[in-house]
Scaffold this motif. Structure first.
Motif, PDB file in Angstrom:
ATOM      1  N   UNK A   1     -14.632  35.824 -34.809  1.00  0.00           N
ATOM      2  CA  UNK A   1     -14.063  35.671 -33.477  1.00  0.00           C
ATOM      3  C   UNK A   1     -12.914  36.664 -33.328  1.00  0.00           C
ATOM      4  N   UNK A   2     -12.974  37.500 -32.312  1.00  0.00           N
ATOM      5  CA  UNK A   2     -11.942  38.527 -32.132  1.00  0.00           C
ATOM      6  C   UNK A   2     -10.594  37.935 -31.748  1.00  0.00           C
ATOM      7  N   UNK A   3     -10.615  36.840 -30.986  1.00  0.00           N
ATOM      8  CA  UNK A   3      -9.367  36.258 -30.520  1.00  0.00           C
ATOM      9  C   UNK A   3      -8.566  35.669 -31.688  1.00  0.00           C
ATOM     10  N   UNK A   4      -9.227  34.879 -32.507  1.00  0.00           N
ATOM     11  CA  UNK A   4      -8.546  34.243 -33.640  1.00  0.00           C
ATOM     12  C   UNK A   4      -8.479  35.151 -34.867  1.00  0.00           C
ATOM     13  N   UNK A   5      -9.294  36.205 -34.866  1.00  0.00           N
ATOM     14  CA  UNK A   5      -9.400  37.134 -35.986  1.00  0.00           C
ATOM     15  C   UNK A   5      -9.923  36.447 -37.260  1.00  0.00           C
ATOM     16  N   UNK A   6     -10.701  35.416 -37.068  1.00  0.00           N
ATOM     17  CA  UNK A   6     -11.291  34.706 -38.209  1.00  0.00           C
ATOM     18  C   UNK A   6     -12.209  35.662 -38.979  1.00  0.00           C
ATOM     19  N   UNK A   7     -11.962  35.855 -40.265  1.00  0.00           N
ATOM     20  CA  UNK A   7     -12.792  36.794 -41.033  1.00  0.00           C
ATOM     21  C   UNK A   7     -14.221  36.294 -41.193  1.00  0.00           C
ATOM     22  N   UNK A   8     -15.172  37.214 -41.178  1.00  0.00           N
ATOM     23  CA  UNK A   8     -16.591  36.843 -41.295  1.00  0.00           C
ATOM     24  C   UNK A   8     -17.177  37.422 -42.578  1.00  0.00           C
ATOM     25  N   UNK A   9     -17.010  36.700 -43.666  1.00  0.00           N
ATOM     26  CA  UNK A   9     -17.556  37.131 -44.949  1.00  0.00           C
ATOM     27  C   UNK A   9     -19.074  37.095 -44.978  1.00  0.00           C
ATOM     28  N   UNK A  10     -19.663  36.190 -44.217  1.00  0.00           N
ATOM     29  CA  UNK A  10     -21.122  36.101 -44.178  1.00  0.00           C
ATOM     30  C   UNK A  10     -21.723  37.362 -43.567  1.00  0.00           C
ATOM     31  N   UNK A  11     -21.122  37.831 -42.499  1.00  0.00           N
ATOM     32  CA  UNK A  11     -21.574  39.077 -41.879  1.00  0.00           C
ATOM     33  C   UNK A  11     -21.410  40.236 -42.849  1.00  0.00           C
ATOM     34  N   UNK A  12     -20.279  40.275 -43.535  1.00  0.00           N
ATOM     35  CA  UNK A  12     -20.026  41.355 -44.489  1.00  0.00           C
ATOM     36  C   UNK A  12     -21.068  41.362 -45.601  1.00  0.00           C
ATOM     37  N   UNK A  13     -21.420  40.182 -46.086  1.00  0.00           N
ATOM     38  CA  UNK A  13     -22.436  40.086 -47.136  1.00  0.00           C
ATOM     39  C   UNK A  13     -23.780  40.622 -46.636  1.00  0.00           C
ATOM     40  N   UNK A  14     -24.133  40.261 -45.412  1.00  0.00           N
ATOM     41  CA  UNK A  14     -25.373  40.733 -44.802  1.00  0.00           C
ATOM     42  C   UNK A  14     -25.358  42.255 -44.677  1.00  0.00           C
ATOM     43  N   UNK A  15     -24.257  42.790 -44.154  1.00  0.00           N
ATOM     44  CA  UNK A  15     -24.137  44.236 -43.963  1.00  0.00           C
ATOM     45  C   UNK A  15     -24.210  44.966 -45.298  1.00  0.00           C
ATOM     46  N   UNK A  16     -23.524  44.452 -46.295  1.00  0.00           N
ATOM     47  CA  UNK A  16     -23.513  45.069 -47.624  1.00  0.00           C
ATOM     48  C   UNK A  16     -24.927  45.205 -48.178  1.00  0.00           C
ATOM     49  N   UNK A  17     -25.681  44.128 -48.099  1.00  0.00           N
ATOM     50  CA  UNK A  17     -27.039  44.141 -48.638  1.00  0.00           C
ATOM     51  C   UNK A  17     -27.968  45.031 -47.825  1.00  0.00           C
ATOM     52  N   UNK A  18     -27.888  44.908 -46.484  1.00  0.00           N
ATOM     53  CA  UNK A  18     -28.812  45.672 -45.650  1.00  0.00           C
ATOM     54  C   UNK A  18     -28.525  47.167 -45.697  1.00  0.00           C
ATOM     55  N   UNK A  19     -27.250  47.544 -45.781  1.00  0.00           N
ATOM     56  CA  UNK A  19     -26.937  48.967 -45.887  1.00  0.00           C
ATOM     57  C   UNK A  19     -27.515  49.539 -47.176  1.00  0.00           C
ATOM     58  N   UNK A  20     -27.443  48.792 -48.257  1.00  0.00           N
ATOM     59  CA  UNK A  20     -28.046  49.254 -49.519  1.00  0.00           C
ATOM     60  C   UNK A  20     -29.558  49.417 -49.347  1.00  0.00           C
ATOM     61  N   UNK A  21     -30.199  48.465 -48.659  1.00  0.00           N
ATOM     62  CA  UNK A  21     -31.637  48.566 -48.418  1.00  0.00           C
ATOM     63  C   UNK A  21     -31.975  49.802 -47.583  1.00  0.00           C
TER      64      UNK A  21
END
Length: 476
Positions: free
Chosen positions: A373-393
């Protein structure tokens, strides 16, 4: 050569379990590299956005030749008179302020930071050290003790009595945020936190030994400290009896482009500078540079400092070649041009994807803060994990870091190009779109966040393949 499966099996048997691999569930087996590309056992290419160690590019011919040539002549310890260490020291000192005039050569950034602490303790007669929240300075016991990134883990050693942790000067996610204060106040607010610790130490009748910080905070999440912060902190620490250590192990040797060293953009003068990683382009060589006054204090103890391999002829020949290559190929200028292009393109990407909360960086040191969420700036580790794996793929190698494991880190070899940036950004664009679509689908069907183990599309590798074909990078 072992098969990949045999290598995994043998590693599990022979190597300590705590020595972890990238992509642990499906590790890469890299057998060769060139420039900004790494190749696996199938000769598939991966664009390397991780290796600030291979500073001037993997296996740079000039660096390899310098090491081979010197190794064929002589390699011994630095207690024999040899010119390579002198040439290397002169190259380093020519890039630094005049007050930094004495070099000590070691083998790694960890050794450099350990020696820096020792110099500070002897010079000041004090022991108390101020370090930053989420900071990492090396794997030696003395450094784990001051590295909040490590000692504060559930299995960590905990905070020692002589260690004092100042809030990380992160203006986006830290204690004092740009959403709450004017930007020109943030440096002062964070510096006041260090002043509080200095006062607290002095109230106990002690003095400060040292303040140590990366000039740009890497493991803490690619954080760029605000203007004025280091200036105030350095003044406060010195008035409390301490010295100021600039850790340039991750960010030195021209990575920020406009200067050789990241601390120089803040117009401050450290008492000790430590350097490592990129200095040898993968070869183990590092250095501590300090003032004559601190060096004299060290000498007056009468205890000889001897490092068997630090500053040996081969290591220094390689380090000299790295310096020469940075200058000959205008890699600092490249860091400015390509770094600004990377930063601009990532900021444009943020306009398309709400998952990107912040983009920050200097030169070829860039971070993307992923949020739920941009307003609260809540970090999204789940998204980061997804991005990390998919970028490697998709054959793009990145790392994820920060206290919430939600920061995409870019610290590629200095030979990175605009075309590389185009490939990275276009791939990241597609991957973030996949994550959004997958999240929306799961929200409709299950009202839950998407699992990280299933991609919506098969890997395509289009940008990397076309780039390799265009640049005519051939198999060796």
């Amino acid at each position: 050569m072992f098969s990949k499966e045999e290598s995994i099996d043998l590693r599990e048997k022979l190597i300590g379990e705590s020595c972890q691999l990238f992509f642990r569930k499906n590790p890469l087996k890299i057998v060769r590299a060139q420039g900004q590309y790494m190749y696996d056992e199938k000769n598939d290419a991966y664009l390397d956005c991780i290796n600030n160690v291979a500073h001037v590019g993997h296996c740079h011919p000039a660096v390899v030749k310098a090491g081979c040539d010197q190794m064929s002549l002589l390699n011994t310890n630095n207690r024999f008179l040899h010119d390579n260490i002198l040439l290397c020291a002169r190259k380093i000192l020519n890039t630094l302020p005049e007050n930094l005039s004495v070099c000590y050569f070691v083998n790694s950034g960890s050794e450099a930071n350990d020696l820096a602490l020792r110099l500070a303790q002897i010079h000041t007669g004090n022991k108390d050290v101020i370090a930053l929240e989420h900071a990492y300075h090396g794997h030696l016991t003395s450094l784990i003790d001051i590295s909040h990134y490590k000692f504060d883990l559930p299995g960590g050693v905990g905070q020692k009595e002589h260690v004092h942790v100042a809030p990380i000067p992160d203006t986006y996610r830290g204690k004092h945020r740009d959403s709450d204060h004017p930007s020109d106040r943030l440096g002062h607010l964070y510096a006041e936190e260090v002043k509080y610790l200095c006062d607290k130490i002095r109230e106990t009748g002690k003095g400060v030994c040292a303040f140590i910080a990366e000039s740009l905070v890497s493991c803490g999440g690619q954080v760029i400290p605000p203007r004025g912060y280091f200036n105030e902190v350095y003044d406060t620490v010195r008035s409390s009896g301490g010295v100021c250590i600039a850790d340039e192990v991750q960010v030195g040797f021209g990575r920020i482009g406009k200067h050789w060293w990241a601390f120089q953009q803040y117009d401050v003068y450290p008492d000790i500078v430590t350097m490592g990683k990129p200095m040898g382009n993968g070869h183990p060589v590092a250095c501590v540079v300090t003032t004559k006054e601190i060096s004299d204090s060290f000498s007056k103890t009468g205890v000889e400092y001897f490092n068997t391999y630090g500053g040996n002829p081969v290591s220094c020949a390689i380090a000299n070649a790295v310096f020469d290559t940075i200058e000959a190929e205008n890699l600092r200028e490249n860091a400015v041009v390509v770094g600004e292009y990377l930063l601009d393109n990532c900021q444009m990407l943020a306009k398309k994807h709400k998952a990107i909360g912040d983009v920050r960086g200097v030169g070829l040191f860039v971070g993307i803060d992923l949020v739920a969420d941009r307003e609260s700036r809540e970090p999204d580790g789940r998204c980061a994990e997804f991005v990390h794996r998919r970028m490697r793929e998709e054959h793009v190698l990145i790392t994820i870091d920060g206290p919430h494991c939600n920061i995409i880190k870019f610290k590629p070899p200095m030979v990175f190009t605009k075309e590389n940036v185009d490939a990275v950004v276009s791939t990241l664009d597609r991957v973030l779109k996949e994550y959004r679509e997958t999240s929306e689908l799961f929200a409709v069907n299950t009202a839950k966040a998407p699992p990280s183990g299933k991609a919506t599309k098969e890997p395509q590798h289009r940008p990397i393949k076309s780039m390799l074909e265009k640049q005519k990078i051939k198999s060796i």
